[in-house]
Write a protein that holds these residues in place. Structure first.
Motif, mmCIF file in Angstrom:
data_model
loop_
_atom_site.group_PDB
_atom_site.id
_atom_site.type_symbol
_atom_site.label_atom_id
_atom_site.label_comp_id
_atom_site.label_asym_id
_atom_site.label_seq_id
_atom_site.Cartn_x
_atom_site.Cartn_y
_atom_site.Cartn_z
ATOM 1 N N ALA A 35 -34.852 8.043 5.350
ATOM 2 C CA ALA A 35 -34.687 6.752 6.011
ATOM 3 C C ALA A 35 -34.489 5.621 5.002
ATOM 4 C CB ALA A 35 -35.904 6.462 6.882
ATOM 5 N N GLN A 36 -34.924 5.817 3.756
ATOM 6 C CA GLN A 36 -34.920 4.735 2.775
ATOM 7 C C GLN A 36 -33.842 4.860 1.709
ATOM 8 O OE1 GLN A 36 -36.868 2.140 3.257
ATOM 9 N NE2 GLN A 36 -37.768 3.134 5.049
ATOM 10 N N ARG A 37 -33.460 6.069 1.346
ATOM 11 C CA ARG A 37 -32.508 6.218 0.245
ATOM 12 C C ARG A 37 -31.777 7.549 0.332
ATOM 13 N NH1 ARG A 37 -37.449 6.147 -1.937
ATOM 14 N NH2 ARG A 37 -37.059 4.069 -2.746
ATOM 15 N N GLY A 38 -30.679 7.621 -0.413
ATOM 16 C CA GLY A 38 -29.933 8.861 -0.525
ATOM 17 C C GLY A 38 -30.189 9.491 -1.885
ATOM 18 N N HIS A 39 -30.098 10.809 -1.938
ATOM 19 C CA HIS A 39 -30.355 11.521 -3.193
ATOM 20 C C HIS A 39 -29.156 12.404 -3.520
ATOM 21 C CE1 HIS A 39 -32.354 13.619 -6.433
ATOM 22 N NE2 HIS A 39 -32.052 14.776 -5.850
ATOM 23 N N LEU A 40 -28.609 12.216 -4.708
ATOM 24 C CA LEU A 40 -27.479 12.993 -5.198
ATOM 25 C C LEU A 40 -27.993 14.031 -6.191
ATOM 26 C CD1 LEU A 40 -24.389 12.683 -4.643
ATOM 27 C CD2 LEU A 40 -24.238 11.514 -6.839
ATOM 28 N N GLU A 72 -29.287 3.372 -1.118
ATOM 29 C CA GLU A 72 -29.222 3.668 -2.548
ATOM 30 C C GLU A 72 -28.724 5.097 -2.745
ATOM 31 O OE1 GLU A 72 -32.338 4.370 -6.249
ATOM 32 O OE2 GLU A 72 -32.981 3.289 -4.454
ATOM 33 N N GLY A 73 -27.757 5.272 -3.614
ATOM 34 C CA GLY A 73 -27.216 6.597 -3.895
ATOM 35 C C GLY A 73 -25.935 6.907 -3.151
#
Length: 275
Positions: free
Chosen positions: A231-236, A87-88
């Motif tokens: 490990a679970q998501r990306g952050h922008l 995600e992201g």
């Protein structure tokens, strides 16, 4: 008229459908009225809104035109198409393709922008073996690596600074021929006029400011965007006040890392099996 309630947390398709419905409701349009503006059928609009039909890129781009949303729907639709990605990350890729400057730090593996197709395939084959992803998702990821690299072949070229944790070049991926070709790609990258390649050696120890991969983009208007992954998501992150400390830490990382000449020498020795 029955109105199906949507749970945007259920899937990327449901999240896109909820966004589309919200934009339509805000304007007081029926599904047929939106369909007339987009040149499709009301049934198609209904299917996308309820998550039964994924939005194509053409559909999302057309919706951006109708709603005046400046590409946001097209970026969100990528999360639907690229189901194997964190995600992201799909939204990040759209920023990366336009960035004037790219600064990235990677841990453990060579980053996608520098991977050969064979290295990328070997990396994803291992993920398939562990049943972390499907074969189709592996193909999707390898395909995206090639698309990201192709998007950077533009004029003027973006300035790209890459710092690799030493583990990236010491960790074997696939048979020796794959690593030999990957080392060759890194050395070619270092020779380009708009790139800098450095290795952060293990000896840096606690002086390494990052423990996870990080990317900082400078956009054409000089605004900053950072991207980090768990490990679970990306952050922008788009707020300059939040990105500036990351950029400062990146500059410290570059100062502590090996010079490009020393980094190239290390890679050449690894390629020859000296180290």
């Amino acid at each position: 008229m029955n109105r199906k309630e949507l749970d945007p947390e259920k899937s990327p398709s449901a999240a896109f459908g909820q966004r589309l419905r919200t934009l339509r409701d805000e304007r007081g349009w029926t599904q047929d009225e939106l369909a007339d503006r987009m040149g499709c059928s009301g049934t198609h609009i209904s299917a996308v809104e309820t998550g039964r039909r994924p939005p194509t890129r053409r559909f999302a781009t057309n919706a951006d035109r109708v709603f005046g949303t400046g590409g946001r729907l097209e970026r969100q639709s990528q999360a639907v198409r690229y189901t194997a990605l964190l995600e992201g990350f799909p939204e990040y890729v759209t920023h990366e393709a336009r960035a004037a400057e790219i600064r990235l730090y990677e841990v453990g593996v060579v980053p996608g922008l520098l991977q050969t197709s064979e290295y990328a395939a070997a990396l994803e084959e291992d993920a398939v073996r562990r049943e972390a992803i499907t074969i189709e998702q592996a193909d999707e990821r390898v395909d995206l690596v090639a698309k990201r690299q192709g998007a950077l072949l533009r004029s003027p070229s973006p300035l790209i600074s890459v710092v690799l944790d030493e583990g990236c070049v010491r960790r074997p991926m696939g048979p020796p021929a794959v690593m030999d070709a990957q080392f060759g790609r890194l050395l070619e990258f270092a020779e380009l006029p708009s790139t800098v390649l450095q290795v952060a050696p293990f000896s840096m120890g606690a002086r390494r400011p990052f423990s996870l991969p990080i990317t900082v983009l400078t956009m054409p208007d000089r605004s900053l965007v950072s991207y980090a992954e768990s490990a679970q998501r990306g952050h922008l992150e788009r707020e300059n006040s939040a990105v500036l400390p990351i950029l400062a830490a990146y500059h410290q990382l570059q100062a502590e890392a090996l010079s490009q000449a020393a980094s190239v020498a290390m890679i050449q020795k690894l390629r020859k099996g000296i180290l």
